[in-house]
Design an enzyme around this catalytic site. Structure first.
Site, PDB file in Angstrom:
ATOM      1  N   LYS A  74       0.837  -1.204   0.000  1.00 41.65           N
ATOM      2  CA  LYS A  74       0.000   0.000   0.000  1.00 41.65           C
ATOM      3  C   LYS A  74       0.870   1.251   0.000  1.00 41.65           C
ATOM      4  O   LYS A  74       1.863   1.343   0.738  1.00 41.65           O
ATOM      5  CB  LYS A  74      -0.917  -0.012   1.215  1.00 41.65           C
ATOM      6  CG  LYS A  74      -1.903   1.141   1.289  1.00 41.65           C
ATOM      7  CD  LYS A  74      -2.840   0.950   2.481  1.00 41.65           C
ATOM      8  CE  LYS A  74      -3.838   2.083   2.632  1.00 41.65           C
ATOM      9  NZ  LYS A  74      -4.789   1.853   3.747  1.00 41.65           N
ATOM     10  N   SER A 143      -9.419   2.118   2.855  1.00 44.00           N
ATOM     11  CA  SER A 143      -8.518   2.834   1.972  1.00 44.00           C
ATOM     12  C   SER A 143      -7.526   1.937   1.251  1.00 44.00           C
ATOM     13  O   SER A 143      -6.835   2.370   0.334  1.00 44.00           O
ATOM     14  CB  SER A 143      -7.753   3.882   2.784  1.00 44.00           C
ATOM     15  OG  SER A 143      -7.000   3.258   3.831  1.00 44.00           O
ATOM     16  N   SER A 167     -10.198  -0.373   6.964  1.00 43.09           N
ATOM     17  CA  SER A 167      -9.549  -0.346   5.652  1.00 43.09           C
ATOM     18  C   SER A 167      -8.882  -1.636   5.210  1.00 43.09           C
ATOM     19  O   SER A 167      -8.286  -1.677   4.136  1.00 43.09           O
ATOM     20  CB  SER A 167      -8.519   0.790   5.619  1.00 43.09           C
ATOM     21  OG  SER A 167      -9.150   2.033   5.784  1.00 43.09           O
TER      22      SER A 167
END
Length: 437
Positions: A74, A143, A167
């Protein structure tokens, strides 16, 4: 992932050929889902890494657990040689920092960093361009959108995400993969852009629970090998050692959509028919207050984490992030302190209620329903909210689909520090759900 790792270690898959296949997939598939941050020279970088691995470990017997496994990271996690943008428009280099501990551990285990995966801006709520691989017109969640989508699309077998509120668990459910969020603090967050440090937790996405268990054993501090095999011998009417499953009563579950609740009840019925005990226990009678406490802490810490960057580059932030930071700037330090104290009292109450009811695992929907249509939102994190607030470990297992074919997830929550037992017991649930599908 476990099978792929074993094939790479044994030599039945060659790391360089594996890289070639991945890069070809990215060229064909990623323009449709946008899971990865674009990277010029990706193939050359990964090919060099694969050659170096092969040269370093010529003896198959000495190859590390993730030898040649490609991992998505990420884009709030620092990786040497790859810029960190955090899904934002801030100038290159502003967000730079030392490589994250989690990346160090992956590389030490023989993994290759496939690239950065798309994140909502600063791991908050402003969506990135990623699409849901199952239904491209729907959100993949956030996210950690790119990480979940990359695994769901079969681009990589393992991806790293972060969870502040929902998330990891929510995008795992939306994308139909396994998402594991360990106990708060179990994986060091050094080298990760902060959102709200009282909640920020690193997690992983995999295609199945065995892959998540393999990754957890390598990434979590002080992993207790063997405890993740809890419940392996249980079957049918042999209830000894089977976990008692708790379902939180009260207004919490009412946040889920009716269709999601029906699917959840159907899942519970399947588990009960398999011989597992399900107990409904009042747990969050003050859910609105729990939500207020989390938001107080979260917004205050988000504003503080971005104080310097926002002062210099606030005009480059997305409107959703600006709104959250502005709210956080108005939160008093004493209000945050009071919310943190209230959280400690809540932890004691939940631990007491769990013990009194004899519950081993809590169950809930992973999300309020299937992935919403459109890319303007990442969905609602409310089903993860109380567990993230408490810092408890959780895993999302694929658990059916909506009438429109959108994946649903079962959220399984364990005791603080009991990540090993959570994964072992969740494996039993995964097996039961597969056998009764």
């Amino acid at each position: 992932m476990s099978r792929e790792a074993a094939e790479l270690r044994s030599g039945s898959r060659d790391p360089s050929e594996h890289v070639d296949r991945f890069c070809g997939l990215v060229e064909r598939v990623d323009p449709l889902i946008h899971a990865f941050v674009p990277e010029p020279g990706r193939h050359d970088r990964l090919s060099a890494g694969a050659r170096a691995l092969s040269a370093r470990y010529p003896d198959r017997a000495g190859r590390p657990p993730l030898y040649g496994v490609l991992v998505g990271i990420k884009d709030v996690v620092h990786v040497d040689g790859l810029p960190t943008h955090g899904g934002s428009a801030l100038p290159p280099g502003v967000l730079a920092g030392p490589q994250a501990v989690v990346v160090d551990r992956l590389l030490a285990a023989g993994a290759l960093v496939a690239g950065k995966t798309v994140t909502a801006e600063f791991a908050a709520s402003a969506p990135g361009p990623t699409r849901n691989p199952h239904h491209p017109g729907h959100t993949p969640g956030g996210s950690s959108s790119g990480s979940a989508a990359a695994v769901a699309a079969g681009l990589v077998p393992l991806a790293v995400g972060t969870q502040t509120v929902g998330s990891v668990i929510r995008p795992a459910a939306y994308c139909g993969v396994v998402g594991f969020r360990p106990t708060y603090g179990r994986i060091p967050t050094a080298g990760v852009l902060p959102n709200a440090p009282s909640f920020d937790t690193l997690g992983v996405f995999t295609a199945d629970l065995a892959g998540a268990a393999l990754a957890a054993a390598l990434l979590c501090d002080d992993w207790r090998a063997g405890e993740e095999r809890a419940g392996e011998g249980w079957a049918g009417e042999e209830r000894a050692g089977a976990p008692v499953l708790g379902v939180p009563g009260g207004s919490y579950l009412e946040r889920a959509e009716p269709a999601a609740l029906r699917a959840f009840e159907a899942t519970l019925a399947r588990l009960e028919r398999a011989g597992l005990t399900v107990r409904r226990v009042p747990l969050f009678p003050d859910f609105a207050e729990i939500t207020r406490q989390l938001q107080t802490i979260n917004r205050f810490e988000l504003a503080r984490s971005h104080a310097d960057w926002f002062a210099r580059f606030g005009g480059l932030y997305r409107p959703e992030t600006v709104a959250s930071i502005r709210v956080g700037q108005g939160v008093a330090a004493e209000d945050r302190a009071a919310a943190l104290q209230a959280r400690e009292r809540l932890r004691e109450r939940v631990a007491g209620a769990t013990a009194a009811a004899g519950v081993d695992l809590w169950l809930a929907p992973s999300a309020t329903g299937g992935a919403p249509e459109g890319l303007h939102t990442t969905g609602d994190a409310v089903m993860s909210l109380p567990w993230s607030h408490l810092g408890l470990p959780a895993v999302s297992l694929p658990a059916g689909r909506t009438a429109d074919g959108l994946p649903l997830g079962l959220q399984v929550v364990g005791a603080a520090g009991g990540d090993e037992a959570l994964l072992g017991r969740a494996a039993l649930l995964e097996r039961v759900l597969a056998e009764t599908a």
